[in-house]
Design a protein around this motif. Structure first.
Motif, PDB file in Angstrom:
ATOM      1  N   PHE A 168       0.816  -1.212   0.000  1.00  0.00           N
ATOM      2  CA  PHE A 168       0.000   0.000   0.000  1.00  0.00           C
ATOM      3  C   PHE A 168       0.853   1.267   0.000  1.00  0.00           C
ATOM      4  CE2 PHE A 168       0.704  -1.283   4.390  1.00  0.00           C
ATOM      5  CZ  PHE A 168       1.096  -0.095   5.009  1.00  0.00           C
ATOM      6  N   ALA A 169       0.229   2.340  -0.417  1.00  0.00           N
ATOM      7  CA  ALA A 169       0.832   3.665  -0.308  1.00  0.00           C
ATOM      8  C   ALA A 169       0.293   4.333   0.955  1.00  0.00           C
ATOM      9  CB  ALA A 169       0.498   4.518  -1.529  1.00  0.00           C
ATOM     10  N   HIS A 170       1.100   5.185   1.588  1.00  0.00           N
ATOM     11  CA  HIS A 170       0.669   5.904   2.778  1.00  0.00           C
ATOM     12  C   HIS A 170      -0.593   6.706   2.469  1.00  0.00           C
ATOM     13  CE1 HIS A 170       3.568   8.129   0.389  1.00  0.00           C
ATOM     14  NE2 HIS A 170       3.064   9.262   0.827  1.00  0.00           N
ATOM     15  N   GLY A 171      -1.612   6.522   3.330  1.00  0.00           N
ATOM     16  CA  GLY A 171      -2.867   7.243   3.144  1.00  0.00           C
ATOM     17  C   GLY A 171      -3.959   6.442   2.457  1.00  0.00           C
ATOM     18  N   GLN A 172      -3.681   5.208   2.041  1.00  0.00           N
ATOM     19  CA  GLN A 172      -4.693   4.413   1.362  1.00  0.00           C
ATOM     20  C   GLN A 172      -5.618   3.698   2.356  1.00  0.00           C
ATOM     21  OE1 GLN A 172      -2.343   2.050  -1.615  1.00  0.00           O
ATOM     22  NE2 GLN A 172      -3.521   3.257  -3.084  1.00  0.00           N
ATOM     23  N   TYR A 173      -6.631   3.022   1.825  1.00  0.00           N
ATOM     24  CA  TYR A 173      -7.620   2.361   2.673  1.00  0.00           C
ATOM     25  C   TYR A 173      -7.903   0.947   2.178  1.00  0.00           C
ATOM     26  CZ  TYR A 173     -10.975   3.533  -1.046  1.00  0.00           C
ATOM     27  OH  TYR A 173     -11.626   3.638  -2.245  1.00  0.00           O
ATOM     28  N   LEU A 174      -8.565   0.170   3.030  1.00  0.00           N
ATOM     29  CA  LEU A 174      -9.029  -1.169   2.683  1.00  0.00           C
ATOM     30  C   LEU A 174     -10.552  -1.207   2.786  1.00  0.00           C
ATOM     31  CD1 LEU A 174      -6.577  -3.350   4.822  1.00  0.00           C
ATOM     32  CD2 LEU A 174      -6.336  -2.758   2.396  1.00  0.00           C
ATOM     33  N   THR A 175     -11.190  -1.944   1.910  1.00  0.00           N
ATOM     34  CA  THR A 175     -12.619  -2.202   2.029  1.00  0.00           C
ATOM     35  C   THR A 175     -12.787  -3.607   2.592  1.00  0.00           C
ATOM     36  OG1 THR A 175     -13.199  -0.746   0.190  1.00  0.00           O
ATOM     37  CG2 THR A 175     -14.798  -2.445   0.787  1.00  0.00           C
ATOM     38  N   LEU A 176     -13.524  -3.716   3.694  1.00  0.00           N
ATOM     39  CA  LEU A 176     -13.759  -4.991   4.342  1.00  0.00           C
ATOM     40  C   LEU A 176     -15.182  -5.460   4.046  1.00  0.00           C
ATOM     41  CD1 LEU A 176     -12.183  -4.279   7.863  1.00  0.00           C
ATOM     42  CD2 LEU A 176     -11.048  -4.827   5.695  1.00  0.00           C
ATOM     43  N   ILE A 178     -23.408  -9.983   8.074  1.00  0.00           N
ATOM     44  CA  ILE A 178     -23.944  -9.729   9.408  1.00  0.00           C
ATOM     45  C   ILE A 178     -25.458  -9.890   9.348  1.00  0.00           C
ATOM     46  CG2 ILE A 178     -24.161  -8.049  11.279  1.00  0.00           C
ATOM     47  CD1 ILE A 178     -21.591  -6.749  10.313  1.00  0.00           C
ATOM     48  N   ASP A 179     -25.986 -10.770  10.178  1.00  0.00           N
ATOM     49  CA  ASP A 179     -27.436 -11.034  10.200  1.00  0.00           C
ATOM     50  C   ASP A 179     -27.963 -11.401   8.819  1.00  0.00           C
ATOM     51  OD1 ASP A 179     -27.503 -10.477  12.919  1.00  0.00           O
ATOM     52  OD2 ASP A 179     -27.956  -8.351  12.607  1.00  0.00           O
ATOM     53  N   GLY A 180     -27.153 -12.155   8.081  1.00  0.00           N
ATOM     54  CA  GLY A 180     -27.590 -12.661   6.788  1.00  0.00           C
ATOM     55  C   GLY A 180     -27.421 -11.712   5.624  1.00  0.00           C
ATOM     56  N   ALA A 181     -26.910 -10.515   5.872  1.00  0.00           N
ATOM     57  CA  ALA A 181     -26.755  -9.534   4.802  1.00  0.00           C
ATOM     58  C   ALA A 181     -25.285  -9.155   4.624  1.00  0.00           C
ATOM     59  CB  ALA A 181     -27.579  -8.279   5.097  1.00  0.00           C
ATOM     60  N   GLU A 182     -24.869  -8.991   3.377  1.00  0.00           N
ATOM     61  CA  GLU A 182     -23.499  -8.562   3.115  1.00  0.00           C
ATOM     62  C   GLU A 182     -23.317  -7.106   3.525  1.00  0.00           C
ATOM     63  OE1 GLU A 182     -21.278  -7.250  -0.800  1.00  0.00           O
ATOM     64  OE2 GLU A 182     -21.414  -9.449  -0.752  1.00  0.00           O
ATOM     65  N   VAL A 183     -22.221  -6.835   4.226  1.00  0.00           N
ATOM     66  CA  VAL A 183     -21.904  -5.471   4.659  1.00  0.00           C
ATOM     67  C   VAL A 183     -20.487  -5.143   4.213  1.00  0.00           C
ATOM     68  CG1 VAL A 183     -21.666  -3.907   6.629  1.00  0.00           C
ATOM     69  CG2 VAL A 183     -23.407  -5.704   6.671  1.00  0.00           C
ATOM     70  N   ARG A 184     -20.314  -3.990   3.580  1.00  0.00           N
ATOM     71  CA  ARG A 184     -18.996  -3.514   3.167  1.00  0.00           C
ATOM     72  C   ARG A 184     -18.734  -2.149   3.785  1.00  0.00           C
ATOM     73  NH1 ARG A 184     -18.001  -4.785  -3.252  1.00  0.00           N
ATOM     74  NH2 ARG A 184     -19.184  -6.730  -3.397  1.00  0.00           N
ATOM     75  N   ARG A 185     -17.525  -1.962   4.264  1.00  0.00           N
ATOM     76  CA  ARG A 185     -17.117  -0.655   4.770  1.00  0.00           C
ATOM     77  C   ARG A 185     -15.638  -0.448   4.462  1.00  0.00           C
ATOM     78  NH1 ARG A 185     -21.834  -0.572   5.072  1.00  0.00           N
ATOM     79  NH2 ARG A 185     -23.182   0.024   6.829  1.00  0.00           N
ATOM     80  N   SER A 186     -15.274   0.796   4.260  1.00  0.00           N
ATOM     81  CA  SER A 186     -13.883   1.147   3.996  1.00  0.00           C
ATOM     82  C   SER A 186     -13.249   1.747   5.243  1.00  0.00           C
ATOM     83  CB  SER A 186     -13.796   2.157   2.847  1.00  0.00           C
ATOM     84  OG  SER A 186     -14.231   1.572   1.638  1.00  0.00           O
TER      85      SER A 186
END
Length: 361
Positions: A37-45, A49-57
């Motif tokens: 990674f480059a400094h300042g970048q992010y990951l999306t996880l 949860i409770d049967g539904a897909e959840v994505r957050r960065s």
């Protein structure tokens, strides 16, 4: 490289404050290059949860030379993933993690002697910590000024880490805490990082003309105030880098239809072509329908996305044919818009045919 998910194992969960944890992942040797990674970048996880897909960065808080892949997650009211991470994630768990993304960064030069300034609030410290660690390591002649806003001393994320870094880099790293709920705390500034505070900073702590790059990370109001004051003081807009953490938009809701300019088209629906990994997906999308990203997923295209709020830029693609209307844009820089890039989570067709390319960089 097209962003992709891989199941990574949680190596460590560290409690940073009462409502914040940092999580480190094990990266297999065969994926090391993909997760560099480059400094300042992010990951999306991504998880279920409770049967539904959840994505957050979540932003990476490790420096590029720390030898680990670590993000910080602050629990927010009503936050599904943040509550799950703070209360349930433990070493040994597996989480789907997208390869690093983000442009909240600048190239570094080991021979340069520069001044960098960051203004962060709350969890906005996360990418800034990665940036300042990397700058201090890779540009030994440069210095870094951090102005960090929080409510109380106890809510300062990475407080001990920041103090250790300041002690290790005397004369090169200066840290100025701004507290809004503890006005009597000795030696710390009070109030919020607003326009008046930025004006005071420019008049006392730093000469704006001598700053190579400014990093602003926090809520929308803070960023808008800081940017406006810096621009009024003659700072080059290209030297101001911003990462928005909150906009007041509910990320679980698709963007509502918005009025758009009248454009001539021959039917009720546009013909959409999406290019990803050298493959194409074609489908029809009504002009009064949903955003291109949502329609593409219903048509079977597994496009990258995270927030669906126009903030994270994960769904960025290049418009190579046709016209669209973007409802919101908190992520793309002016030059990107001029070059034809769009946020597909916020874009609806205006012409009979629209072609978007996720492979264009």
């Amino acid at each position: 490289m097209t962003p992709s998910f891989h199941a990574l194992t949680v190596r460590d969960v560290r409690r940073e404050t009462d409502d914040t944890v940092s999580i480190a992942f094990d990266v297999p040797a065969d994926l090391a290059a993909a997760y560099r990674f480059a400094h300042g970048q992010y990951l999306t996880l991504r998880t279920v949860i409770d049967g539904a897909e959840v994505r957050r960065s979540y932003s990476i808080c490790a420096g590029c030379d720390d030898g680990e892949l670590r993000v910080a997650i602050k629990r927010v009211p009503g936050g599904l993933f943040s509550a799950y991470a703070n209360g349930n994630l433990k070493p040994g768990d597996r989480v789907e993690v997208m390869t690093p993304m983000g442009r909240f960064t600048v190239p570094l030069d080991p021979e340069a002697a520069r001044t960098y300034v960051a203004m962060a609030a709350g969890s906005g410290i996360t990418p800034v910590l990665s940036i300042l660690k990397t700058v201090l390591r890779r540009e030994p002649k440069s210095r870094f000024i951090l102005v960090y806003g929080n409510r109380t001393v106890d809510s300062i994320i990475f407080r001990e880490t920041l103090e250790d870094l300041k002690d290790a880099h005397l004369g090169r790293l200066s840290i100025h805490h701004v507290l809004s709920r503890e006005p009597d705390e000795s030696g710390l500034l009070t109030g919020r990082i607003d326009r008046a505070g930025v004006a005071e900073l420019c008049g006392t702590l730093v000469d704006p003309a001598g700053v190579h790059a400014w990093f602003l990370c926090g809520p929308q109001g803070m960023i808008e105030d800081a940017r406006a004051e810096l621009l009024d003081r003659g700072v080059d807009p290209h030297a101001i880098h911003a990462e928005l953490f909150t906009t007041g938009i509910d990320p679980t809701r698709a963007p509502a239809p918005v009025p758009h300019p009248v454009v001539e088209h021959s039917g009720d629906a546009a013909h959409i072509t999406v290019l990803l990994d050298g493959k194409r997906k074609e489908f029809a999308l009504p002009f009064d329908g949903e955003a291109i990203l949502d329609a593409a997923h219903k048509a079977g295209a597994d496009l990258p996305y995270s927030c669906k709020s126009g903030v994270c830029c994960t769904c960025r693609a290049k418009l190579v044919e046709g016209q669209v209307e973007m409802a919101k844009n908190y992520a793309l820089q002016p030059w990107e818009v001029e070059a034809g890039y769009i946020l597909t989570c916020q874009s609806r067709p205006l012409t009979d045919r629209v072609v978007v390319d996720f492979d264009a960089t």
